[in-house]
Design an enzyme around this catalytic site. Structure first.
Site, short mmCIF file in Angstrom:
data_model
loop_
_atom_site.label_atom_id
_atom_site.label_comp_id
_atom_site.label_asym_id
_atom_site.label_seq_id
_atom_site.Cartn_x
_atom_site.Cartn_y
_atom_site.Cartn_z
N ASP A 1 3.02 -3.56 -4.18
CA ASP A 1 1.75 -3.38 -4.88
C ASP A 1 1.56 -1.93 -5.32
O ASP A 1 2.31 -1.04 -4.92
CB ASP A 1 0.58 -3.78 -3.95
N TYR B 1 9.39 -3.87 6.47
CA TYR B 1 8.35 -2.97 5.99
C TYR B 1 7.93 -2.05 7.13
O TYR B 1 7.93 -2.45 8.30
CB TYR B 1 7.12 -3.74 5.51
#
Length: 272
Positions: free
Chosen positions: A52, A110
């Site tokens: 994002d 992540y």
């Protein structure tokens, strides 16, 4: 035609995410533009996943098809010389034509970073969420453990998720605390890194997990609440979405990347 797989690092602060958007200024836009400048071709790259706006990457991967005969070992230097300074190609290999960076990916990791010190680090302020309040890190570890396994993660997915299934597998999740000598023996909590490894992730999934864990660390939720939140399959049951700047796509793993030898280099090596 050749299929090239590349690994890329980028500071996502000033970009609208990885994937092309109507307003432009994405990592994909810049990559496709410089590849076209280099080869004269109109190319479309395929990333191993999306990030994002404001999210960073240490080891994102992407592939694309090209008819260019530029030796594979020259691509990194050629593209980095044309890319903005906050985007860097770190590796390039040629792979079989059927290889796909997203479909062949087996594990993605992540990392979310939280600065728990009273004063944020000005040099890392774009890469860490600043949380000067005291956090119960051990409670966060206990809560995070409830999410490991194969589950329906609807509670931790954006309401705008378009995925037909929210079932994913988290293989590993851990919290590491990086304590500097300046904070030893004081109120400083150091840098709290949350690592999550899975076979795939939903939109905002890691950031919602972090936002909920912060509530656990603040004592607003009990660690065992993570289990009931997961079982609820309702976004409203979880906590807020943490800021994007603390999130980084750490690495993408494949079972094995079948590299194709550089025919041009082999021919040169065999010449007498």
């Amino acid at each position: 035609m050749r299929n090239l797989l590349m690994t890329i690092s980028y500071d996502g602060t000033h970009y609208f995410g990885f994937q092309t958007q109507p307003d432009g200024n994405t990592i994909q836009d810049h990559l496709e533009a410089v590849i076209s400048q280099l080869t004269g071709e109109k190319v479309k790259i395929h990333g191993s996943g999306r990030t994002d706006a404001g999210v960073h990457a240490r080891g994102q991967t992407f592939h694309f098809l090209t008819s260019s005969q530029i030796p594979v070992e020259r691509w990194r230097h050629a593209l980095n010389g044309r890319l903005p300074s906050d985007i860097r190609i770190t590796d390039a290999v040629e792979v079989p034509l059927e290889f796909h960076s997203r479909r062949y990916a087996k594990r993605k990791t992540y990392r979310y970073s939280i600065n728990g010190n009273r004063v944020f680090d000005v040099f890392y302020r774009q890469f860490q969420l600043h949380h000067p309040g005291v956090l119960d890190v051990q409670a966060m570890r206990v809560g995070l453990a409830y999410l490991i396994g194969t589950h329906d993660y609807t509670s931790f997915a954006s309401r705008h998720s378009t995925k037909q299934s929210h079932v994913r597998t988290i293989y590993e999740a851990r919290i590491e605390v990086e304590c500097g000598t300046e904070g030893a023996g004081t109120h400083e909590q150091g840098i709290i890194h949350i690592y999550v490894t899975g076979n795939g992730f939903l939109q905002h999934m890691v950031r919602i997990i972090v936002g909920t864990l912060l509530q656990v660390g603040e004592g607003k939720r009990a660690p065992k609440d993570m289990k009931s939140i997961l079982e609820a399959k309702d976004r409203a049951a979880a906590g807020p979405t943490a800021e994007s700047k603390g999130l980084m796509l750490w690495k993408v793993e494949y079972d094995e990347v079948p590299e194709i030898p550089d025919i041009t280099k082999i021919s040169q090596d065999m010449s007498f």
